[in-house]
Design an enzyme around this catalytic site. Sequence first.
Site, short mmCIF file in Angstrom:
data_model
loop_
_atom_site.label_atom_id
_atom_site.label_comp_id
_atom_site.label_asym_id
_atom_site.label_seq_id
_atom_site.Cartn_x
_atom_site.Cartn_y
_atom_site.Cartn_z
N GLU A 1 -4.43 3.29 6.44
CA GLU A 1 -4.34 3.12 4.98
C GLU A 1 -5.16 4.22 4.30
OE1 GLU A 1 -5.03 -0.87 3.53
OE2 GLU A 1 -5.84 -0.09 1.65
N ARG B 1 0.82 -1.23 0.00
CA ARG B 1 0.00 0.00 0.00
C ARG B 1 0.85 1.27 0.00
NH1 ARG B 1 -2.18 -3.56 -1.21
NH2 ARG B 1 -4.02 -4.57 -0.35
N SER C 1 -10.37 -0.82 3.78
CA SER C 1 -9.69 -0.95 5.08
C SER C 1 -9.21 0.40 5.58
CB SER C 1 -8.47 -1.85 4.92
OG SER C 1 -8.89 -3.13 4.52
C1 LIG Z 1 -15.63 -0.63 -1.24
C2 LIG Z 1 -14.14 -0.39 -1.26
C3 LIG Z 1 -13.27 -1.47 -1.33
C4 LIG Z 1 -11.89 -1.26 -1.37
N1 LIG Z 1 -11.06 -2.34 -1.45
C5 LIG Z 1 -9.73 -2.15 -1.57
C6 LIG Z 1 -8.84 -3.26 -1.73
O1 LIG Z 1 -9.24 -4.41 -1.78
N2 LIG Z 1 -7.51 -3.00 -1.85
C7 LIG Z 1 -7.00 -1.74 -1.84
O2 LIG Z 1 -5.78 -1.57 -2.00
N3 LIG Z 1 -7.83 -0.67 -1.67
C8 LIG Z 1 -9.15 -0.84 -1.53
N4 LIG Z 1 -9.99 0.25 -1.38
C9 LIG Z 1 -9.41 1.59 -1.31
C10 LIG Z 1 -9.36 2.32 -2.68
O3 LIG Z 1 -10.19 1.69 -3.61
C11 LIG Z 1 -7.94 2.35 -3.24
O4 LIG Z 1 -7.07 2.96 -2.33
C12 LIG Z 1 -7.90 3.09 -4.59
O5 LIG Z 1 -6.69 2.78 -5.24
C13 LIG Z 1 -8.05 4.60 -4.42
O6 LIG Z 1 -8.12 5.18 -5.71
P1 LIG Z 1 -8.91 6.55 -5.92
O7 LIG Z 1 -8.80 6.94 -7.34
O8 LIG Z 1 -10.26 6.48 -5.35
O9 LIG Z 1 -7.99 7.55 -5.04
P2 LIG Z 1 -8.49 8.79 -4.17
O10 LIG Z 1 -9.18 8.30 -2.95
O11 LIG Z 1 -9.21 9.78 -5.02
O12 LIG Z 1 -7.08 9.40 -3.75
C14 LIG Z 1 -6.23 8.68 -2.89
C15 LIG Z 1 -4.85 9.34 -2.92
O13 LIG Z 1 -4.27 9.16 -4.22
C16 LIG Z 1 -3.86 10.40 -4.74
N5 LIG Z 1 -4.08 10.34 -6.20
C17 LIG Z 1 -5.22 10.03 -6.84
N6 LIG Z 1 -5.02 10.09 -8.18
C18 LIG Z 1 -3.72 10.45 -8.36
C19 LIG Z 1 -2.91 10.70 -9.50
N7 LIG Z 1 -3.40 10.63 -10.74
N8 LIG Z 1 -1.61 11.05 -9.30
C20 LIG Z 1 -1.11 11.15 -8.05
N9 LIG Z 1 -1.83 10.95 -6.93
C21 LIG Z 1 -3.12 10.61 -7.09
C22 LIG Z 1 -4.80 11.43 -4.09
O14 LIG Z 1 -4.23 12.74 -4.13
C23 LIG Z 1 -4.91 10.86 -2.69
O15 LIG Z 1 -3.81 11.26 -1.90
C24 LIG Z 1 -11.37 0.06 -1.33
C25 LIG Z 1 -12.26 1.16 -1.27
C26 LIG Z 1 -13.64 0.94 -1.24
C27 LIG Z 1 -14.55 2.12 -1.23
#
Ligand SMILES: Cc1cc2nc3c(=O)[nH]c(=O)nc-3n(C[C@H](O)[C@H](O)[C@H](O)COP(=O)(O)OP(=O)(O)OC[C@H]3O[C@@H](n4cnc5c(N)ncnc54)[C@H](O)[C@@H]3O)c2cc1C
Length: 304
Positions: A291, A174, A220
């Site tokens: 996380e 992560r 998580s």
């Molecule tokens: C129902 C559910 C289940 C999930 N299951 C998992 C799982 O199994 N495994 C897991 O690892 N995670 C899980 N997650 C967490 C989440 O899906 C991941 O962390 C995902 O990768 C976040 O992506 P996002 O685009 O939503 O990021 P955001 O929440 O929009 O941003 C997260 C961070 O990434 C940065 N960021 C976003 N885009 C960029 C970019 N283009 N360049 C640089 N920085 C950037 C943002 O500035 C922020 O700091 C889950 C979430 C939910 C809601």
Amino acid sequence: MEENIKKYNLFKEKFPQVRENVELSQFTAYKIGGPADLYLEARDSYDIPEFVEKALELEIPYYILGGGCNIVFSDVGFEGLVIHNKANGIEIHGSRVVAESGAILGVVIAKAREKELGGIINMVGLPGTIGGAVYGNAGAHGVEIGDFVESVKLFDKDSGVKEEGPEYFQFSYRSSILKKTHEIVLSVTLLLPPLDQNDAALEVVKFRAAKQPKGNVAGSFFKNPRANESAGFLIDKAGLKGTREGGIEVSLLHGNWLMNTGNGTQKNVVDLARKIKKEVYNQFKIELEPENIVIDERGNKVDI
Ligand SMILES: Cc1cc2nc3c(=O)[nH]c(=O)nc-3n(C[C@H](O)[C@H](O)[C@H](O)COP(=O)(O)OP(=O)(O)OC[C@H]3O[C@@H](n4cnc5c(N)ncnc54)[C@H](O)[C@@H]3O)c2cc1C
């Protein structure tokens, strides 16, 4: 305040499509977050450098928002510009998938599967953008996005646009170097193996449906401290399932998932997470690390 209005007006002159006072809660999985002073959608990944350069020139703080699935914004919002990444082009050439960073990971997985490409299939059901996934090296069921990254186009103010291979990112559980450098992912090239005969997608979907809480949740909250001792197991063992702070509750289904039952706030999340961390430490002498990313109205990390 007046200073800000001046800067914001100059920003608006350059980008008239910018919106003001946009509630961030509507874009996040937890449905938490006050208004962003300025809000702009990036439809093309090359919009992002343009927006950032202008924000830097005017000394307006900025924050990149992907799918909002791992972020807990402040209840007072964000004092600056939120760039919502909606640049979502995807191209597939042989075993290479090139995706703009705002592409939804699930769509990338589905398109790859159509072309008989696998590897990332175990991440089916993991929401958010591919840019967010690379930032935090998202993963599930034994695979992580970093395992498949061939190269990434990045932007930052000092180097402009550059391309880096996987070793640059120091992918670990992560985590990636982007958590330190704050460079922005513009596009990602994945190199994928052929789809395995035992395509795991259906099983994973069934697993997620059975084991994961539904509603306003963001996966998580804490990282697992050890491979054989998950945060959820410790939180459950500490008797914390169902514990509440305001509108935020520790899910009864999964101890490491916090749920916004309706009117939860960032403050509730922070108070509850600190309580969990303290209790787990008191009982097991294990320090949990978040996380989910919790930030204040200036984009600084809030310590849990
Ligand atoms: C129902 C559910 C289940 C999930 N299951 C998992 C799982 O199994 N495994 C897991 O690892 N995670 C899980 N997650 C967490 C989440 O899906 C991941 O962390 C995902 O990768 C976040 O992506 P996002 O685009 O939503 O990021 P955001 O929440 O929009 O941003 C997260 C961070 O990434 C940065 N960021 C976003 N885009 C960029 C970019 N283009 N360049 C640089 N920085 C950037 C943002 O500035 C922020 O700091 C889950 C979430 C939910 C809601």
